[in-house]
Design an enzyme around this catalytic site. Structure first.
Site, PDB file in Angstrom:
ATOM      1  N   ASP A   1       1.372  -5.739  12.857  1.00 20.95           N
ATOM      2  CA  ASP A   1       0.921  -5.914  11.652  1.00 20.95           C
ATOM      3  C   ASP A   1       1.271  -7.392  11.508  1.00 20.95           C
ATOM      4  O   ASP A   1       2.260  -7.765  11.044  1.00 20.95           O
ATOM      5  CB  ASP A   1       1.445  -4.951  10.506  1.00 20.95           C
ATOM      6  CG  ASP A   1       0.795  -5.574   9.124  1.00 20.95           C
ATOM      7  OD1 ASP A   1      -0.126  -6.381   9.116  1.00 20.95           O
ATOM      8  OD2 ASP A   1       1.034  -4.845   8.149  1.00 20.95           O
TER       9      ASP A   1
ATOM     10  N   ASN B   1       4.699 -10.560   6.015  1.00 22.08           N
ATOM     11  CA  ASN B   1       5.703 -10.212   6.897  1.00 22.08           C
ATOM     12  C   ASN B   1       6.537 -11.451   7.635  1.00 22.08           C
ATOM     13  O   ASN B   1       7.403 -11.001   8.249  1.00 22.08           O
ATOM     14  CB  ASN B   1       5.121  -9.221   8.063  1.00 22.08           C
ATOM     15  CG  ASN B   1       4.569  -7.896   7.468  1.00 22.08           C
ATOM     16  OD1 ASN B   1       4.778  -7.619   6.424  1.00 22.08           O
ATOM     17  ND2 ASN B   1       3.714  -7.281   8.255  1.00 22.08           N
TER      18      ASN B   1
ATOM     19  N   SER C   1       0.940  -1.049   0.186  1.00 20.17           N
ATOM     20  CA  SER C   1       0.222  -0.137   0.302  1.00 20.17           C
ATOM     21  C   SER C   1       1.081   1.283   0.139  1.00 20.17           C
ATOM     22  O   SER C   1       0.401   2.249  -0.665  1.00 20.17           O
ATOM     23  CB  SER C   1      -0.911   0.073   1.093  1.00 20.17           C
ATOM     24  OG  SER C   1      -0.139  -0.078   2.592  1.00 20.17           O
TER      25      SER C   1
ATOM     26  N   ASP D   1       9.271  -6.009   7.817  1.00 23.17           N
ATOM     27  CA  ASP D   1       8.508  -4.822   7.936  1.00 23.17           C
ATOM     28  C   ASP D   1       8.146  -4.532   9.197  1.00 23.17           C
ATOM     29  O   ASP D   1       7.196  -5.086   9.949  1.00 23.17           O
ATOM     30  CB  ASP D   1       7.227  -5.206   7.097  1.00 23.17           C
ATOM     31  CG  ASP D   1       6.483  -3.951   6.725  1.00 23.17           C
ATOM     32  OD1 ASP D   1       6.597  -2.954   7.418  1.00 23.17           O
ATOM     33  OD2 ASP D   1       5.401  -3.827   5.896  1.00 23.17           O
TER      34      ASP D   1
END
Length: 439
Positions: free
Chosen positions: A289, A294, A141, A308
């Protein structure tokens, strides 16, 4: 990092504020036109229009998903945040949008990529590289990731932020929030503003790649000596607020482990759950997250690669204490203590007609954990029961209270770990792992 989903196609990221507003505005006008035409048709046939069903038609879902994927940035991230990585419990319309977004991994055309790199690095930067693949190995994103080799021999992964994304956050978040309100996917009397503000704040944090680099180094220090994990090395000499350069680590998507022997699956799932519990109860800081992307797996070393750290969050001590009290009461099947902890954490209000049902769902979770030595994540019966009860609550008019943001982020992290362990069909001594944290 092999085994990634193929990317879609190069699509330039709209950078101007007015262009981005027009994109969302055009989408809204198109949706409104569809709704008006279909509503008029229903009126002519003598039936009363159902506005929610008209809003969430396949054509309108496609419009929303396609526009958010094209814009990327906050517009896309807010949609992803709404899913909380738990599609099984989303309204089916929203789940459809999230599925479309996951499959539409557009990336910057080479010319736009070059403009970003030229702005951040010295003009002759390419002379420092042996190779630089202009087609990204991943796109998300806020940015996309490229693999390259420096002339000094370093094999690197370079995360490049989409141009204009940081500047667009405030207006994008406001516009997407308006779209969510219009959709009817949240209860009419639910106050969305605190969540909108939190999304805005988190996105500003995640677009600061220098801060993400600091988080990466923080976790490298925290996990020093933990032989179950690998973390990329941070290269400050090729990093800026818009570019994050790290060592490239070879690995497979974590989901591919679902086909390996159970011992390996259990080992990886237990290591990640133990890490999550350490983040909360020992470190006081969490990578919030739990997106499957990830986490990757190195079959040569048997280690899990952690990627990440943009969504790293320092936790408030009251939230940590609340979860410890909840664990302690739940594992002892102490109903009164469970209620007190839930009120402290604002999971329930203490005087709501729905408190009994919410507490019953929490007791069901702890009951399943304490009743066996090993928790079988492959058994979907508990998840299906909770889903049915959640749907019944929503249909009865339940509006969630304003839960503290730390609690929401931790619920998201715990839920993500549950989904990952479920995907890996793991069997773990969950009661024992949680008991260690409750004391």
């Amino acid at each position: 990092m092999t085994g990634r989903k193929p990317l879609s196609r190069p699509v330039a990221v709209p950078t101007g504020r007015l262009v981005r507003i027009a994109g969302l505005g055009g989408m809204s006008v198109g949706i409104a036109g569809n709704v008006a035409a279909q509503a008029l048709g229903q009126v002519r046939r003598g039936s009363r229009p159902d506005m929610r069903s008209l809003l969430m038609t396949p054509d309108n879902i496609r419009r929303v998903a396609d526009q958010l994927a094209r814009m990327r940035g906050a517009a896309l991230k807010v949609g992803q945040l709404m899913s909380m990585d738990a599609g099984d419990v989303l309204p089916p319309e929203l789940a459809d949008i999230m599925a479309r977004l996951r499959d539409q991994a557009h990336f910057m055309p080479p010319k736009q990529l070059q403009q970003v790199l030229n702005r951040n690095w010295k003009p002759d930067w390419l002379q420092s590289f042996q190779t630089f693949n202009v087609r990204p190995i991943a796109a998300a994103s806020i940015g996309q990731v490229h693999r390259a080799t420096l002339k000094d021999g370093r094999d690197v992964a370079i995360k490049v932020q989409y141009p204009g994304i940081a500047r667009s956050i405030d207006s994008d978040v406001a516009n997407v929030a308006a779209l969510v309100r219009m959709s009817g996917l949240v209860p009419r009397n639910f106050d969305l503003n605190p969540y909108v503000e939190e999304a805005r704040s988190q996105l500003h944090e995640e677009t600061d790649y220098e801060k993400e680099g600091a988080h990466l180094r923080q976790f490298t220090d925290l996990l020093d000596g933990a032989d179950q994990f690998e973390i990329p090395s941070f290269y400050a000499d090729w990093s800026t607020p818009e570019i994050l350069t790290m060592s490239f680590l070879e690995g497979l998507p974590i989901e591919t482990l679902s086909d390996v022997p159970s011992d390996a699956r259990n080992h990886v799932a237990q290591a990640l759950i133990e890490l999550t519990l350490k983040e909360v109860f020992e470190f006081g800081v969490t990578q919030s997250d739990p997106n499957f992307a990830n986490y990757r797996y190195n079959p040569v070393t048997g280690k899990t690669i952690l990627l990440d750290f943009g969504a790293t969050r320092t936790l408030d001590s009251s939230s940590i204490d609340g979860y410890r009290r909840l664990l302690r009461a739940g594992l002892k099947e102490d109903c009164e203590g469970l209620r007190d902890a839930a009120v402290q954490m604002k999971i329930i209000e203490g005087d709501s007609a729905f408190d009994t049902q919410i507490l019953g769902m929490i007791r069901s979770v702890f009951g399943a954990i304490v009743s066996r030595e090993e928790f079988n994540f492959a058994d979907r019966s508990l998840a299906e029961q909770l889903h049915r009860e959640g749907v019944a609550l929503a249909e009865a008019g339940y509006v969630p209270p304003q839960i503290p943001m730390d609690i929401l982020y931790l619920q998201r992290k715990f839920g993500g770990m549950f989904l990952l362990a479920t995907r890996l069909k793991a069997k773990l001594p969950l009661r024992s792992l949680l008991t260690q944290c409750a004391n």
